[in-house]
Design a protein around this motif. Structure first.
Motif, mmCIF file in Angstrom:
data_model
loop_
_atom_site.group_PDB
_atom_site.id
_atom_site.type_symbol
_atom_site.label_atom_id
_atom_site.label_comp_id
_atom_site.label_asym_id
_atom_site.label_seq_id
_atom_site.Cartn_x
_atom_site.Cartn_y
_atom_site.Cartn_z
ATOM 1 N N VAL A 173 -3.589 1.848 -5.868
ATOM 2 C CA VAL A 173 -2.639 2.053 -5.994
ATOM 3 C C VAL A 173 -3.097 2.795 -7.619
ATOM 4 O O VAL A 173 -3.578 3.744 -7.521
ATOM 5 C CB VAL A 173 -1.096 2.020 -5.899
ATOM 6 N N THR A 183 -2.147 8.228 -2.704
ATOM 7 C CA THR A 183 -1.874 7.407 -2.055
ATOM 8 C C THR A 183 -1.095 7.672 -1.134
ATOM 9 O O THR A 183 0.341 7.718 -0.750
ATOM 10 C CB THR A 183 -1.017 6.155 -2.994
ATOM 11 N N ALA A 185 -0.008 5.789 2.380
ATOM 12 C CA ALA A 185 1.311 4.809 2.504
ATOM 13 C C ALA A 185 1.441 4.326 4.675
ATOM 14 O O ALA A 185 1.825 5.095 5.158
ATOM 15 C CB ALA A 185 2.437 3.991 2.267
ATOM 16 N N HIS A 219 9.214 4.420 -1.137
ATOM 17 C CA HIS A 219 7.461 5.371 -0.696
ATOM 18 C C HIS A 219 8.123 6.009 -1.675
ATOM 19 O O HIS A 219 7.302 6.576 -2.422
ATOM 20 C CB HIS A 219 7.891 5.320 0.242
ATOM 21 N N ASN A 224 4.721 8.161 -3.226
ATOM 22 C CA ASN A 224 3.665 7.854 -1.958
ATOM 23 C C ASN A 224 4.231 8.663 -0.774
ATOM 24 O O ASN A 224 4.601 9.185 -0.819
ATOM 25 C CB ASN A 224 3.720 6.539 -1.989
#
Length: 273
Positions: A173, A183, A185, A219, A224
């Motif tokens: 990250v 980023t 996920a 998140h 993210n």
């Protein structure tokens, strides 16, 4: 209602999307149609998933205008190399029924060879040919990103990595942030492994939501991009219904504390040609 992030090439990408990993092709059309009807606009697939045709059928049947969709697919390691990559994307586009995708990723670096470096240059050419609006990578470690940066060309727009409260991949990250790479996920719910952990269940009770919704919200608040997967209509809708509450700083810190050796997939060094 879904927030967007601006990638490093100016393309805007929904921060919450729908993944189809391990969904059989004959079930994919129904699942993606359900997701699109619920309000998802970003769909993440890959050549190796074997379900690009199902995704394509769902996109065509949905009636959602193409410019409202964000479609990601990925190049498998058997197609690394300049000419292989060009053929592979053409094959994926034919299955998806599209002229271009929005994001094309190298699925794994397969670092036993340096083929991902040549492949990256092929992806730059594919972007220049307008067959993809953005290019990126998946499962790349910081050292792989450094080698791409050293080429002096395009910086990946996205690095899609395994990331969830039990495996926070902090070094990757940080490397993404250093290079202005978004980023994203995968396995964001740790295949359910964190849903019974006390910080998650406590936050769910406090906000009147499900543990999965808490983790997805975690998140989002961490910045993210997240692509939860489900084939259950109720869960597909629930996973999108995460914008009516906000985790407190204390709740986020408590969930951050769940870091452990929680890998659900292989390490990037283990996937090789």
């Amino acid at each position: 209602m879904i927030p967007e992030i601006t990638l490093n090439n100016g393309v805007r990408m929904p921060q919450l999307g729908f993944g189809v990993f391990q969904v059989p092709d004959d079930e994919t059309q129904r699942a993606v149609e359900t997701a699109l009807a619920a309000g998802y606009r970003s769909i993440d697939t890959a050549a190796v998933y074997g379900n690009e045709r199902g995704v394509g059928k769902a996109l065509a049947a949905s009636g959602v205008p193409r410019d409202e969709l964000f479609v990601t697919t990925k190049l498998w390691i058997s197609d690394l190399g300049r000419e292989n990559a060009r053929r592979a994307l053409d094959t994926s586009l034919a299955k998806l029924g599209l002229d271009a995708v929005d994001l094309y990723l190298i699925h794994w670096p397969a670092p036993r060879t340096d083929a991902y470096l040549e492949t990256w240059q092929a992806l730059e050419e594919l972007a220049a040919d307008q067959k993809t609006r953005a290019i990126g990578v998946s499962n790349f470690l910081p050292e792989h990103l450094e080698r791409l940066a050293a080429l002096g060309g395009t910086v990946p727009a996205v690095n899609q990595i395994e990331l969830h409260p039990a495996l926070q991949n902090r070094e990757s990250v940080a490397a993404n942030r250093k290079h202005d790479i978004a980023t994203e996920a995968w396995s964001p719910l740790a295949q359910g492994a964190v849903l019974d952990d006390e910080p998650v269940t406590a936050a769910a009770a406090a906000h009147g939501v499900t543990p999965a919704q808490v983790v997805i919200r975690w998140h989002l608040q961490k910045g993210n991009v997240v692509i939860p997967k489900s084939v259950t209509p109720k869960r597909i809708s629930e996973n999108l219904d995460v914008f009516g509450f906000e985790l407190t700083a204390h709740e986020i810190t408590a969930i951050d504390g769940l870091e452990r050796d929680g890998r659900t997939g292989p390490h990037p060094e283990q996937v090789n040609v």
